[in-house]
Scaffold this active site. Sequence first.
Site, PDB file in Angstrom:
ATOM      1  N   TYR A 137       4.119 -45.555 -14.902  1.00  0.00           N
ATOM      2  CA  TYR A 137       3.052 -44.236 -14.231  1.00  0.00           C
ATOM      3  C   TYR A 137       3.157 -43.023 -14.855  1.00  0.00           C
ATOM      4  O   TYR A 137       3.134 -41.928 -14.867  1.00  0.00           O
ATOM      5  CB  TYR A 137       4.055 -43.675 -12.999  1.00  0.00           C
ATOM      6  CG  TYR A 137       3.612 -44.655 -11.998  1.00  0.00           C
ATOM      7  CD1 TYR A 137       3.312 -46.405 -12.166  1.00  0.00           C
ATOM      8  CD2 TYR A 137       3.559 -44.089 -10.748  1.00  0.00           C
ATOM      9  CE1 TYR A 137       2.703 -46.462 -10.529  1.00  0.00           C
ATOM     10  CE2 TYR A 137       3.307 -44.728  -9.136  1.00  0.00           C
ATOM     11  CZ  TYR A 137       3.094 -46.202  -9.324  1.00  0.00           C
ATOM     12  OH  TYR A 137       2.676 -46.677  -8.445  1.00  0.00           O
ATOM     13  N   LYS A 207      13.018 -55.972 -12.043  1.00  0.00           N
ATOM     14  CA  LYS A 207      12.379 -57.491 -12.166  1.00  0.00           C
ATOM     15  C   LYS A 207      12.780 -57.977 -13.766  1.00  0.00           C
ATOM     16  O   LYS A 207      11.769 -58.391 -14.887  1.00  0.00           O
ATOM     17  CB  LYS A 207      10.699 -57.497 -11.664  1.00  0.00           C
ATOM     18  CG  LYS A 207      10.326 -57.871 -10.893  1.00  0.00           C
ATOM     19  CD  LYS A 207      10.373 -59.340 -10.179  1.00  0.00           C
ATOM     20  CE  LYS A 207       9.635 -59.889 -11.183  1.00  0.00           C
ATOM     21  NZ  LYS A 207       9.623 -61.004 -10.283  1.00  0.00           N
ATOM     22  N   ASP A 264      11.078 -58.476  -6.202  1.00  0.00           N
ATOM     23  CA  ASP A 264      10.403 -59.466  -4.910  1.00  0.00           C
ATOM     24  C   ASP A 264      11.015 -60.012  -3.715  1.00  0.00           C
ATOM     25  O   ASP A 264      10.366 -59.574  -3.183  1.00  0.00           O
ATOM     26  CB  ASP A 264       9.194 -60.674  -5.676  1.00  0.00           C
ATOM     27  CG  ASP A 264      10.591 -61.775  -6.916  1.00  0.00           C
ATOM     28  OD1 ASP A 264      11.098 -61.095  -7.059  1.00  0.00           O
ATOM     29  OD2 ASP A 264       9.937 -62.626  -7.307  1.00  0.00           O
ATOM     30  N   ASP A 288       7.292 -47.233  -5.619  1.00  0.00           N
ATOM     31  CA  ASP A 288       6.448 -46.922  -4.995  1.00  0.00           C
ATOM     32  C   ASP A 288       5.955 -48.174  -3.664  1.00  0.00           C
ATOM     33  O   ASP A 288       5.864 -47.821  -2.654  1.00  0.00           O
ATOM     34  CB  ASP A 288       5.145 -46.961  -5.888  1.00  0.00           C
ATOM     35  CG  ASP A 288       3.996 -46.181  -5.606  1.00  0.00           C
ATOM     36  OD1 ASP A 288       4.309 -45.539  -4.526  1.00  0.00           O
ATOM     37  OD2 ASP A 288       2.885 -45.862  -6.131  1.00  0.00           O
TER      38      ASP A 288
END
Length: 395
Positions: A137, A207, A264, A288
């Site tokens: 971002y 991740k 995930d 987010d």
Amino acid sequence: IEVPDNPIIPIIHGDGIGKDVGPAAQEVLEAAAEATGREINWMRVYAGESAREIYGEDVNLPDETVEAIEEHRVAIKGPLTTPVGAGFRSLNVALRQTLDLYANVRPTYYLDGVPSPMKAPEEMDMVTFRENTEDVYAGIEWEAGTDEVEQVRDFVEQDMGFDSTIHEGPVGIGIKPITEKGSKRLVREAIDYALEHDRDKVTLVHKGNIMKFTEGQFSEWGMEVADEEYPDDEVFAAPDSLWEEQDDIDIPEGAVMVEERLADAMLQWMQLRTDEFDVLAMPNLNGDYLSDAAGAQIGGLGIAPGGNFGKGRMLAEPVHGSAPKRAGQDMANPTAMILSGRLMFDYLGWDDAADLIRDAVEETISSGNVTYDLERQLEDAEKLATSEYTAEVVS
Ligand code: NAD
């Protein structure tokens, strides 16, 4: 932070439904402050559409607004519409970056009477800390077809082994910066929050198995904070928590355990083992997605509150946007902005006023008095206008 009982608090009502929910939240916050022996001196400040009307077409974020928040340190804002074109990614992002409000904090808790798809929504009581200033971002991107992207592509191919014979044709490229400073200050903020609010677990969500040098590094730096910056009997890192079950670890009274989970899998655990999670800390993009998904479990955008923290400042804001379709119709649900105000009161140390707001909102909703967004998901509920709902909460 230390504040007087009559602080000056800057408020931006916001664009679109901000015109409905901004004044509504102001009314409720004022009532809760008064009921607990305090007085808020509101300072109306402007951004977005209202700023353009007052300051001129080019001014979306006046210096006066930024200066007011800098000076008074605690403020609240409604949603702002991102102007299309004009070189703006988002006014909200600009405001967070200008003030270096590096942690986006969203408490996710269940209010009795709110419709939820979960089997046991009352088990949901988490606070997410999302890094606010970096990650993908940061907006470091090159557009497909430009000379710049071709230069970056050459570098990526020659130096990084990205094979364009597989990926023929135009390419868009973005960069994901994750810094030690950005990661550590976010995780520190989450651990401090857990210690102050008697929460016993901070989960780092990443991740790192795929993105080793960015997300993986985030979690290593986060674990370093847990290991090195606090006494061992206060904060400790869970051993090997990525791959091992942690159910059998005893967390001593008053202590905080810091563990990690893959992003995930976390979206799954959050729904299947809701009661196991407490405070979550994560890079921008994960935060987010995850905080929106968490919010959807307990009533959605009309309910979900939030705030941005950093450098001894706090800017409360609901998670939702300006929902232009519903703007100015006395329809929108002001709960998200009201509960963002509750978070602001919590930050000011006004615990009694914060509790009063939660109780009033819960009592209103559980007695079947709700705005259109909840009414359509509930049987036997009464659909109230924003102003009617606000009056119920105040009374
Ligand atoms: P949105 O949150 O404004 O609206 C999505 C849908 O959610 C709406 O159509 C509406 O049905 C519902 N909704 C949202 N808030 C509600 C409320 N309080 N009560 C009842 N229903 C509600 O998202 P969007 O449509 O993607 O974005 C619209 C504008 O808002 C864009 O310009 C976007 O950039 C901006 N935005 C601002 C913020 C912010 O100020 N922090 C956040 C997100 C989006």
